[in-house]
Write a protein that holds these residues in place. Structure first.
Motif, short mmCIF file in Angstrom:
data_model
loop_
_atom_site.label_atom_id
_atom_site.label_comp_id
_atom_site.label_asym_id
_atom_site.label_seq_id
_atom_site.Cartn_x
_atom_site.Cartn_y
_atom_site.Cartn_z
N ILE A 110 0.84 -1.20 0.00
CA ILE A 110 0.00 0.00 0.00
C ILE A 110 0.87 1.25 0.00
CG2 ILE A 110 -1.68 1.33 1.34
CD1 ILE A 110 -2.92 -1.08 -0.04
N ARG A 111 1.96 1.24 0.74
CA ARG A 111 2.86 2.39 0.75
C ARG A 111 3.41 2.68 -0.64
NH1 ARG A 111 5.94 3.99 5.57
NH2 ARG A 111 4.62 3.60 7.39
N ASN A 112 3.82 1.65 -1.35
CA ASN A 112 4.34 1.84 -2.71
C ASN A 112 3.28 2.41 -3.64
OD1 ASN A 112 6.83 0.84 -1.93
ND2 ASN A 112 6.42 -1.24 -2.65
N ARG A 113 2.04 2.00 -3.43
CA ARG A 113 0.94 2.48 -4.27
C ARG A 113 0.81 4.00 -4.20
NH1 ARG A 113 -4.75 -0.26 -3.16
NH2 ARG A 113 -3.44 -2.09 -3.62
N TYR A 114 1.09 4.57 -3.04
CA TYR A 114 0.93 6.01 -2.84
C TYR A 114 2.26 6.75 -2.76
CZ TYR A 114 -3.89 4.70 -1.95
OH TYR A 114 -5.15 4.19 -2.07
N GLY A 115 3.35 6.06 -3.06
CA GLY A 115 4.65 6.71 -3.03
C GLY A 115 5.11 7.08 -1.64
N ILE A 116 4.72 6.30 -0.65
CA ILE A 116 5.11 6.56 0.74
C ILE A 116 6.38 5.77 1.04
CG2 ILE A 116 4.42 6.35 3.16
CD1 ILE A 116 1.50 6.52 2.20
N LYS A 117 7.38 6.45 1.56
CA LYS A 117 8.68 5.82 1.81
C LYS A 117 8.62 4.89 3.03
CE LYS A 117 11.08 9.95 0.11
NZ LYS A 117 11.98 11.06 0.50
N PRO A 118 9.51 3.91 3.08
CA PRO A 118 9.56 3.01 4.25
C PRO A 118 9.83 3.75 5.55
CG PRO A 118 10.80 2.08 2.42
CD PRO A 118 10.43 3.48 2.01
N THR A 119 10.53 4.89 5.47
CA THR A 119 10.86 5.63 6.69
C THR A 119 9.75 6.59 7.12
OG1 THR A 119 12.00 7.25 5.30
CG2 THR A 119 13.34 5.50 6.30
N ASP A 120 8.76 6.81 6.26
CA ASP A 120 7.66 7.71 6.62
C ASP A 120 6.74 7.06 7.65
OD1 ASP A 120 8.43 9.72 4.85
OD2 ASP A 120 7.25 8.91 3.20
N GLN A 121 6.18 7.88 8.52
CA GLN A 121 5.17 7.40 9.46
C GLN A 121 3.78 7.65 8.87
OE1 GLN A 121 6.58 7.58 13.83
NE2 GLN A 121 7.00 9.60 13.01
N VAL A 122 2.87 6.71 9.11
CA VAL A 122 1.55 6.77 8.49
C VAL A 122 0.45 6.68 9.55
CG1 VAL A 122 -0.07 5.59 6.94
CG2 VAL A 122 2.34 5.79 6.30
N VAL A 123 -0.48 7.62 9.47
CA VAL A 123 -1.69 7.61 10.29
C VAL A 123 -2.83 7.13 9.40
CG1 VAL A 123 -3.33 9.01 11.61
CG2 VAL A 123 -0.86 9.48 11.76
N LEU A 124 -3.62 6.20 9.89
CA LEU A 124 -4.71 5.61 9.09
C LEU A 124 -6.06 5.87 9.73
CD1 LEU A 124 -5.77 3.65 6.82
CD2 LEU A 124 -5.42 1.80 8.47
N TYR A 125 -6.99 6.37 8.92
CA TYR A 125 -8.42 6.36 9.26
C TYR A 125 -9.05 5.35 8.32
CZ TYR A 125 -13.37 7.59 9.16
OH TYR A 125 -14.75 7.53 9.19
N LEU A 126 -9.73 4.33 8.87
CA LEU A 126 -10.37 3.33 8.03
C LEU A 126 -11.82 3.17 8.47
CD1 LEU A 126 -8.76 0.10 6.67
CD2 LEU A 126 -11.17 0.17 7.30
N GLY A 127 -12.72 3.56 7.60
CA GLY A 127 -14.15 3.48 7.91
C GLY A 127 -14.94 4.28 6.90
N ARG A 128 -16.25 4.24 7.04
CA ARG A 128 -17.09 5.03 6.13
C ARG A 128 -16.74 6.51 6.24
NH1 ARG A 128 -20.61 1.98 8.81
NH2 ARG A 128 -21.56 3.77 9.84
N MET A 129 -16.79 7.19 5.12
CA MET A 129 -16.41 8.60 5.09
C MET A 129 -17.61 9.46 5.48
SD MET A 129 -13.78 8.65 1.88
CE MET A 129 -12.54 7.35 1.74
N HIS A 130 -17.98 9.33 6.76
CA HIS A 130 -19.15 10.01 7.30
C HIS A 130 -18.79 10.75 8.58
CE1 HIS A 130 -22.57 8.49 4.89
NE2 HIS A 130 -21.83 7.41 4.74
#
Length: 394
Positions: free
Chosen positions: A206-226
């Motif tokens: 998934i990181r490669n899909r969005y061009g996110i580097k291995p060293t980057d930190q990622v915050v995730l929101y996963l759910g309906r966009m409501h």
């Protein structure tokens, strides 16, 4: 001859919380000698044959619904006289009952998910055909309490005809009592698949899909966009921590999809939006993340499926101290609990975890242990099946 269960509720697609639960529960029932038939909604009507069971789809098309109801006008009138209830939910329940009636003769037990309209359909069928009913409910009373208070007679009609009432958390189990209806409610959380959701999930796809580097930190929101899942708070908080982490917003499209896309355009290398992603990508999004946020704004959540999924994947969770969420998140141990609709508090908590990798790792490990202990799908399926067995035995 095997025992047969007629399930009334949402079967995927789409992949909501109840649908995911039913999808995992059906194979368990089949493995333990049950026959299964499902009546569910969908974008089309018709029969879907799966390995060992069938799904009878209902469409939301009004013409098709009227045709289904037309053949049971006497029953409809009788149900109205008994319940004094006439609304969209009454008509939806009639459509569900009409689709289920050809299957009821072979059913030993009805299991209905949500009070309206599925539970109402189940109650009408249970009374007419003298079949036991297991009613599973969630946070719907908290979401629309004035509606349920207005129609409390109908809620009681449904619950009175249930051999067992099940809720997905202690918090949601109390919702009927808050209406003044006292029942012995069994609590069975919705479980998570610890095999497919685990801390060893591949991190880079998934990181490669969005061009996110291995060293980057990622915050995730996963759910309906409501808004009712707190995405508006996430969108407000992102600019406050955007320099420290990338943010992925993933889930079913909703009223805030446009706002999320607009924010992504303002922060093109920081914010990424993945609406309506394929279900098979679910574990990959968790694997790509470092922190998961789930700031639900009200007391509707029984626990929050995404919270338990994140814990299963060994991710620390930041969620709101409301509803049934504290039954899942152990504050300071598996994640952090914050006030509702407080973007500053969310941003500060995100920053705290981003700046402390040891705390993140420890919370993630604790979350995995808690998920394995309390929310394993094998354990929760076993508990619900044992309720079925007791009902049938009695």
């Amino acid at each position: 001859m095997s025992t047969s269960v007629l399930i009334l509720g949402e079967y995927p697609p789409p992949f909501g919380g109840v649908a995911i639960h039913i999808r995992s529960f059906v194979p368990y029932l089949l493995e333990h000698g049950y026959g299964v038939q499902i009546v569910s909604a969908g974008t089309h009507s018709g029969l879907e044959s799966h390995e060992g069971f069938d799904v009878h789809r209902l469409t939301h098309d009004r013409v098709a619904s009227v045709k289904k109801i037309a053949g049971r006008i006497p029953t409809l009138v009788n149900d109205f006289v008994k319940t004094r209830f006439f609304s969209d939910d009454f008509l939806k329940a009639q459509v569900i009952a009409a689709a289920a009636e050809p299957l009821i003769a072979n059913a030993d037990l009805i299991c209905a998910y949500h009070i309206f309209p599925w539970g109402f359909a189940g109650a009408m069928l249970a009374e007419k055909y003298k079949k036991p009913l297991c009613l599973v409910h969630f946070g719907e009373v908290y979401a629309s309490e004035p509606y349920y208070r207005k129609n409390i007679r109908q809620v009681k009609f449904i619950a009175d005809r249930a051999s067992e009432v099940v809720a997905a958390s202690q918090h949601c189990a109390r919702s009927l009592g808050n209406l003044g209806i006292e029942y012995d409610v069994k609590v069975v959380p919705m479980g998570v698949d610890l095999e497919s959701l685990n801390p060893s999930i591949e991190r880079e796809e998934i990181r490669n899909r969005y061009g996110i580097k291995p060293t980057d930190q990622v915050v995730l929101y996963l759910g309906r966009m409501h808004k009712n899942l707190g995405l508006h708070t996430v969108l407000e908080a992102i600019p406050k921590f955007s320099g420290k982490a990338k943010t992925i917003i993933a889930g079913a499209s909703g009223e805030l999809t446009g706002a999320a896309n607009e924010l992504a355009r303002s922060f093109p290398d920081q914010v990424f939006v993945a609406p309506d992603f394929p279900f098979e990508d679910l574990s990959g999004f968790y694997g790509a993340s470092d922190v998961v946020v789930a700031p639900s704004p009200d007391n509707r959540p029984c626990m929050g499926l995404a919270i338990k999924e994140a814990m299963a994947c060994g991710k620390p969770v930041i969620a709101c101290d409301i509803g049934g969420i504290p039954e899942a998140v152990d504050h300071g141990v598996t994640g952090l609990l914050i006030p509702t609709e407080n973007a500053d508090s969310l941003a500060l908590s995100v920053s705290e975890l981003l700046e402390d990798p040891k705390q993140r790792q420890l919370m993630g490990q604790n979350g995995r242990l808690r998920a394995a202990d309390l929310f394993s799908v094998e354990k929760t399926n076993q508990r619900l099946e044992s309720i079925f067995s007791n009902v049938l035995g009695n």
